[in-house]
Design a protein around this motif. Structure first.
Motif, PDB file in Angstrom:
ATOM      1  N   LEU A  35       2.419  -5.947   5.920  1.00 43.58           N
ATOM      2  CA  LEU A  35       1.953  -4.826   5.112  1.00 43.58           C
ATOM      3  C   LEU A  35       3.126  -3.899   4.852  1.00 43.58           C
ATOM      4  CD1 LEU A  35      -0.556  -5.976   6.646  1.00 43.58           C
ATOM      5  CD2 LEU A  35      -1.502  -3.681   6.575  1.00 43.58           C
ATOM      6  N   LEU A  36       3.465  -3.711   3.582  1.00 47.34           N
ATOM      7  CA  LEU A  36       4.517  -2.771   3.195  1.00 47.34           C
ATOM      8  C   LEU A  36       3.858  -1.455   2.824  1.00 47.34           C
ATOM      9  CD1 LEU A  36       7.492  -2.171   2.602  1.00 47.34           C
ATOM     10  CD2 LEU A  36       7.120  -3.045   0.282  1.00 47.34           C
ATOM     11  N   TYR A  37       4.126  -0.436   3.630  1.00 49.28           N
ATOM     12  CA  TYR A  37       3.437   0.844   3.513  1.00 49.28           C
ATOM     13  C   TYR A  37       4.391   1.968   3.149  1.00 49.28           C
ATOM     14  CZ  TYR A  37      -1.387   0.649   5.418  1.00 49.28           C
ATOM     15  OH  TYR A  37      -2.732   0.487   5.597  1.00 49.28           O
ATOM     16  N   GLY A  38       3.859   2.967   2.450  1.00 44.51           N
ATOM     17  CA  GLY A  38       4.471   4.272   2.424  1.00 44.51           C
ATOM     18  C   GLY A  38       3.911   5.082   3.581  1.00 44.51           C
ATOM     19  N   ASP A  39       4.650   6.087   4.025  1.00 39.82           N
ATOM     20  CA  ASP A  39       4.163   6.869   5.161  1.00 39.82           C
ATOM     21  C   ASP A  39       2.914   7.667   4.799  1.00 39.82           C
ATOM     22  OD1 ASP A  39       6.125   8.117   3.517  1.00 39.82           O
ATOM     23  OD2 ASP A  39       6.365   9.759   4.933  1.00 39.82           O
ATOM     24  N   GLY A  40       2.810   8.094   3.552  1.00 43.26           N
ATOM     25  CA  GLY A  40       1.608   8.810   3.144  1.00 43.26           C
ATOM     26  C   GLY A  40       0.390   7.909   3.136  1.00 43.26           C
ATOM     27  N   ASP A  51       0.860  -1.187   0.000  1.00 43.68           N
ATOM     28  CA  ASP A  51       0.000   0.000   0.000  1.00 43.68           C
ATOM     29  C   ASP A  51       0.893   1.231   0.000  1.00 43.68           C
ATOM     30  OD1 ASP A  51      -1.893   1.960   0.308  1.00 43.68           O
ATOM     31  OD2 ASP A  51      -2.781   1.157   2.133  1.00 43.68           O
ATOM     32  N   GLY A  52       1.135   1.769  -1.168  1.00 37.36           N
ATOM     33  CA  GLY A  52       1.995   2.935  -1.261  1.00 37.36           C
ATOM     34  C   GLY A  52       2.433   3.175  -2.690  1.00 37.36           C
TER      35      GLY A  52
END
Length: 553
Positions: A436-441, A386-387
């Motif tokens: 879950l691999l996330y971007g900070d946004g 998710d990013g």
């Protein structure tokens, strides 16, 4: 025995195998809750209706069965629209049930009144309203049928409050079960199969490319078998990731650009000529390539790019037909050389990533972060991306563990689905690691759903690649910027792990690459949802993604 419409709705859902509904409470849908309690359907109540739709979407992707979201009238539905639209673009079978003011108050200005059926029609396969309680089971059955027929997609069924509270004799209400019948397989036209087989046999540089329908149609083995029969390289995108083992000698992931540019034959199975394939433009896919397009939706065949053979059917059936028509083929020397050439290039691309994957730099290089995750996860792990840049880079480095083990938003590019997908993943795959691999946004969209994960004791590990801003947008803005204007792309290196701690989860902050594996070990050893907030180099992902376009979505 007289039963309220809410009970009839719950019983109809139960007959379709529904175990969970994803929801957020509202007065218009309380009768359904009462019915669910009676028939044994568990409510997973989230903090925002968008998350309810996303979670139902995630459930469908992992189980191949429609996910169910139940949301209240008015803003409950409008909040869920983004999740519904994301499912619509990705072809996800989703049943969304919405509340509504009583029918006798319609168009009188009742609380949260809106014509939701018409509002949802453009982004659903089917959108209807139930007017009588005794017909609720019939409409629920039709909803499941529409969601799964042909190309899957979301449907919307509105249940006004007076319909849900009115009573009917359960003994005279019909509960159809047609929606539970296994989806019929659709075979391709035999004449077109024969034409396609001859084109494939004659090709010098064939490429097989599988899209998300490979997962939905359970066609991974069929695609692998056809690749072996032809000795042809195979690429995948979307939900097809993991359907071909990453160690298979004919599976490729780093050389897509070269393969498509040079191919004289492309078999596109269950995918579309959208932005992920450059709309089929000759600058992306060789103008001299013969195209065989296999899709369940006739309208998709040949969209944006003319094809030599278009075959309507489900991918498993058609690929098996093609394999039978081809028989035992002996690859030409030219084809062998082509496959070997791609393998050499594939190995070069992988080798070029090694220095970044092993980098000890501070701030941490995002490739090192992805490398540590890939090395740590076991073979049954579910990975959710998710990013922006961090997920694009992750797609190059993280190996999909198997069919249905990689989830991302899909072609709508919708951020915020991560934790909702994680909720569904934990329920559907209780024994698997969930990362879950996330971007900070993107984490900011539905960060409060970590509260849902804590409340329902659904452990998952959120890893945030924190570059202090909207990294994917930042580079474009900077290229156009005057006097250092950032164009709303800066977020700062916020301590998101402390938010998760405050909600009852585990928070870990990492700045040194040597601390990445210990952080993963700690997060996965606990029984609570965890957040590992990793400060990464803001320029690291962009540097690598700009250098190579071989992977793609």
């Amino acid at each position: 025995m007289n039963r309220m419409g809410g009970y009839l709705a719950a019983k109809a859902l139960k007959q379709h195998g529904v175990k969970y509904i994803f929801t957020l409470c509202g007065g218009h849908i309380q009768p359904i809750y009462l019915g669910c309690a009676e028939v044994g359907i568990e409510l997973i109540d989230v903090r925002h209706e968008q998350a309810a739709a996303h979670a139902a979407d995630g459930w469908a992707r992992l189980t191949r069965r429609p996910g169910v979201a139940v949301v209240t009238a008015g803003p409950g539905i409008t909040n869920s629209i983004t999740g519904i639209a994301n499912a619509y673009k990705a072809g996800i079978p989703l049943v969304v049930i919405g509340g509504q003011a009583p029918l006798f108050q319609f168009e009188k200005g009742a609380l949260q009144e809106m014509d939701l059926v018409e509002l949802l029609r453009p982004i659903t396969k089917w959108s209807q309203r139930v007017h009588h309680a005794f017909r609720i089971p019939e409409y629920v059955d039709r909803a499941f049928q529409h969601a799964t027929a042909g190309r899957p997609g979301p449907v919307f069924l509105e249940m006004p409050l007076d319909v849900l509270v009115s009573s009917e004799d359960e003994n005279v209400v019909s509960f159809p079960g047609n929606g539970q019948v296994e989806r019929a397989r659709s075979f391709g036209d035999p004449a077109l199969i024969e034409t396609a087989a001859q084109l494939l046999l004659a090709a010098r540089k064939p490429v097989l490319f599988g899209g998300s329908a490979i997962w939905w149609d359970e066609a991974g083995e069929a695609l692998e078998g056809l690749a072996q029969s032809l000795s042809a390289p195979v690429f995948v995108n979307g939900m097809a990731r993991g359907c071909i083992p990453t160690e298979h000698p004919l599976f490729y992931s780093q050389t897509r650009e070269k393969a498509l540019n040079e191919a004289d034959m492309l078999l596109l199975a269950g995918a579309e000529f959208d932005f992920r394939l450059g709309y089929g433009d000759s600058t992306v896919i060789s103008s001299g390539a013969n195209i065989i397009h296999v899709h369940s939706d006739p309208a998709e065949i040949g969209r944006n790019r003319d094809v030599e053979v278009g075959i309507v059917g489900d991918t498993r059936s058609v690929l098996l037909q093609l394999r039978e028509a081809i028989g035992k083929a002996s690859p030409s020397e030219e084809r062998k050389n082509w496959v070997n050439e791609l393998r050499l290039k594939e190995n070069e691309e992988l080798k070029s990533l090694q220095s970044f994957r092993k980098s000890d730099q501070i701030p941490i290089h995002p490739a090192r972060l992805c490398h540590e995750i890939d090395e740590f996860l076991d073979q049954d792990a579910i990975i959710i991306g998710d990013g922006g840049d961090i997920v694009s880079l992750g797609a190059r480095i993280l190996r999909s563990r198997g069919p249905g083990h990689w989830l991302d938003p899909g072609p709508f590019g919708c951020l915020g689905m991560g934790v909702p997908f994680g909720l569904a993943a934990r329920l559907a795959r209780p024994e698997s690691q969930i990362l879950l691999l996330y971007g900070d946004g993107s984490f900011g969209f539905n960060a409060m759903e970590m509260d849902t994960a804590v409340r329902f004791r659904l452990p998952m590990v959120v890893v945030i690649g924190n570059d202090g801003g909207w990294g994917q947008m930042r580079s474009g803005v900077q290229a156009m910027a005057v006097d250092g204007h950032q164009g709303g792309t800066e977020l700062g290196f916020s301590r998101y792990e402390k938010l998760v701690e405050a909600l009852g989860g585990t928070g870990i902050y990492v700045e040194n690459p040597a601390d990445l594996r210990p952080a993963l070990e700690r997060a996965f050893s606990g029984s609570r949802p965890s957040c590992i907030n990793v400060k990464i180099d803001p320029n690291g992902s962009r540097e690598l993604l700009s250098a190579s376009r071989g992977m793609g979505g």
